[in-house]
Design a protein around this motif. Structure first.
Motif, PDB file in Angstrom:
ATOM      1  N   ASN A  43       0.831  -1.146   0.195  1.00 15.13           N
ATOM      2  CA  ASN A  43      -0.129  -0.084  -0.062  1.00 15.13           C
ATOM      3  C   ASN A  43       1.022   1.225   0.082  1.00 15.13           C
ATOM      4  O   ASN A  43       0.514   2.167   0.781  1.00 15.13           O
ATOM      5  N   PHE A  44       1.802   1.377  -0.825  1.00 19.25           N
ATOM      6  CA  PHE A  44       2.674   2.403  -1.060  1.00 19.25           C
ATOM      7  C   PHE A  44       2.283   3.643  -1.333  1.00 19.25           C
ATOM      8  O   PHE A  44       2.736   4.711  -1.297  1.00 19.25           O
ATOM      9  N   LEU A  45       1.056   3.714  -2.188  1.00 23.30           N
ATOM     10  CA  LEU A  45       0.559   5.043  -2.449  1.00 23.30           C
ATOM     11  C   LEU A  45       0.032   5.881  -1.254  1.00 23.30           C
ATOM     12  O   LEU A  45       0.418   6.998  -1.254  1.00 23.30           O
ATOM     13  N   LEU A  46      -0.581   5.141  -0.364  1.00 26.47           N
ATOM     14  CA  LEU A  46      -0.968   5.929   0.888  1.00 26.47           C
ATOM     15  C   LEU A  46       0.126   6.064   1.582  1.00 26.47           C
ATOM     16  O   LEU A  46       0.431   7.462   2.127  1.00 26.47           O
ATOM     17  N   ALA A  47       1.369   5.367   1.871  1.00 25.79           N
ATOM     18  CA  ALA A  47       2.484   5.530   2.610  1.00 25.79           C
ATOM     19  C   ALA A  47       3.248   7.005   1.626  1.00 25.79           C
ATOM     20  O   ALA A  47       4.069   7.362   2.583  1.00 25.79           O
ATOM     21  N   PHE A  48       3.651   6.716   0.424  1.00 27.38           N
ATOM     22  CA  PHE A  48       4.097   7.902  -0.303  1.00 27.38           C
ATOM     23  C   PHE A  48       3.454   9.226   0.141  1.00 27.38           C
ATOM     24  O   PHE A  48       4.004  10.245   0.421  1.00 27.38           O
ATOM     25  N   ALA A  49       2.152   9.251   0.265  1.00 27.64           N
ATOM     26  CA  ALA A  49       1.104  10.518   0.324  1.00 27.64           C
ATOM     27  C   ALA A  49       1.454  11.049   1.959  1.00 27.64           C
ATOM     28  O   ALA A  49       1.861  12.374   2.006  1.00 27.64           O
ATOM     29  N   ASN A  50       1.601  10.024   2.746  1.00 29.35           N
ATOM     30  CA  ASN A  50       1.964  10.299   4.330  1.00 29.35           C
ATOM     31  C   ASN A  50       3.525  10.948   4.436  1.00 29.35           C
ATOM     32  O   ASN A  50       3.564  11.948   5.127  1.00 29.35           O
ATOM     33  N   SER A  51       4.361  10.233   3.820  1.00 25.03           N
ATOM     34  CA  SER A  51       5.567  10.567   3.830  1.00 25.03           C
ATOM     35  C   SER A  51       6.172  11.883   3.305  1.00 25.03           C
ATOM     36  O   SER A  51       6.837  12.541   3.791  1.00 25.03           O
ATOM     37  N   THR A  52       5.305  12.017   2.189  1.00 23.00           N
ATOM     38  CA  THR A  52       5.523  13.482   1.532  1.00 23.00           C
ATOM     39  C   THR A  52       4.937  14.561   2.005  1.00 23.00           C
ATOM     40  O   THR A  52       5.717  15.535   2.210  1.00 23.00           O
TER      41      THR A  52
END
Length: 284
Positions: free
Chosen positions: A75-84
């Motif tokens: 689920n890297f889409l959500l993880a990328f959004a949060n980290s960004t």
């Protein structure tokens, strides 16, 4: 009777010696680069192996399927959004606060200025892990646990950023500020219109340091959040490793996915980064 001096080397001999030294330096640099890039090459090569194969086994063919499966299962889409979101917020706050504090320490003359700077530098030797309990209590008192505030506020200001901006502002000639003051500019206008444009290398350096540090941070999400919707890239990667420990190909694909943004960001800003690091050591 004076001793005879040996004849100086001929120009051709000097040029051959210089070429030999340059070649030796190039070989040493290539050897060092190879040693640094070797683990990255192993990670990249393993990420293309079929998921059922172990590292070191000759594969009949490489596959991109690992990246698709790792992206969906992690689920890297959500993880990328949060980290960004977290990395950009922390970076923006650090740049603003470090620029204000650095300009004050570099230009304003007040009693205790050196003491304040020394105290700021002293905070760099205190590990963040030692402060986790008081920070956790403060966040709990402010009802910020399991919120984006718990991921942003604890590192919104940093002593390194203040010191970096202070050192760079001291390399900028005072005459430029005096000319702006004669034109009617106040302190904030001088900072915004004169100092910050000239300090772009230091700002890019601080941006890269902060953004990459926040992107790679696992400690804050692990301690201050438990909600799945707040999961960052590093927390997703850690959970992915626990879930697929035996699937090295999927794990290496996830590592590559998590690494690509910071590598691209560094390559885009490396020239300003080098200028910022070099200039901050000119004047103490």
């Amino acid at each position: 009777m004076s001793e005879t001096q040996p004849p100086p080397p001929l120009p051709n001999q000097q040029s051959r010696l210089a070429r030999s030294l340059n070649l030796l330096t190039l070989l040493l640099l290539m050897l060092g680069a190879g040693l640094v890039l070797l683990p990255l090459g192993v990670v990249l090569a393993t990420s293309f192996l079929p998921a059922s194969m172990a590292p070191g086994v000759n594969a009949s063919g490489w596959t991109w399927q690992n990246y698709r499966q790792a992206w969906l299962q992690g689920n890297f889409l959500l993880a990328f959004a949060n980290s960004t979101l977290v990395a950009l917020s922390v970076t923006g706050l650090q740049i603003i606060l470090s620029a204000l504090a650095g300009y004050a320490l570099a230009r304003l003359r007040f009693r205790g200025r050196q003491t304040v700077l020394l105290i700021i530098l002293a905070t760099l030797v205190i590990p963040f892990q030692m402060l986790v309990i008081p920070i956790f209590l403060v966040l709990k008192w402010g009802h910020l646990i399991n919120t984006y505030g718990a991921l942003i506020l604890p590192t919104a200001v940093n002593g390194f950023g203040i010191y970096l901006m202070t050192q760079y502002f001291q390399t900028i000639p005072v005459e430029l500020e005096e000319a702006a003051a004669l034109d009617g500019a106040d302190r904030l206008q001088i900072l915004w219109r004169v100092m910050l444009p000239l300090a772009r290398p230091a700002l890019v350096t601080l941006f890269l340091f902060t953004f990459i540090g926040e992107w790679n941070d696992l400690f804050k999400p692990l301690v201050f959040t438990t909600r799945p919707e707040l999961r960052t890239v590093q927390l997703a990667l850690a959970e992915f490793q626990e879930q697929f420990t035996n699937s090295w190909s999927l794990l290496m694909a996830a590592v590559v996915i998590a690494t690509i943004p910071v590598v691209v960001l560094f390559l885009l800003g490396q020239r300003q980064f080098i200028r910022g690091i070099a200039a901050t050591g000119i004047k103490s």
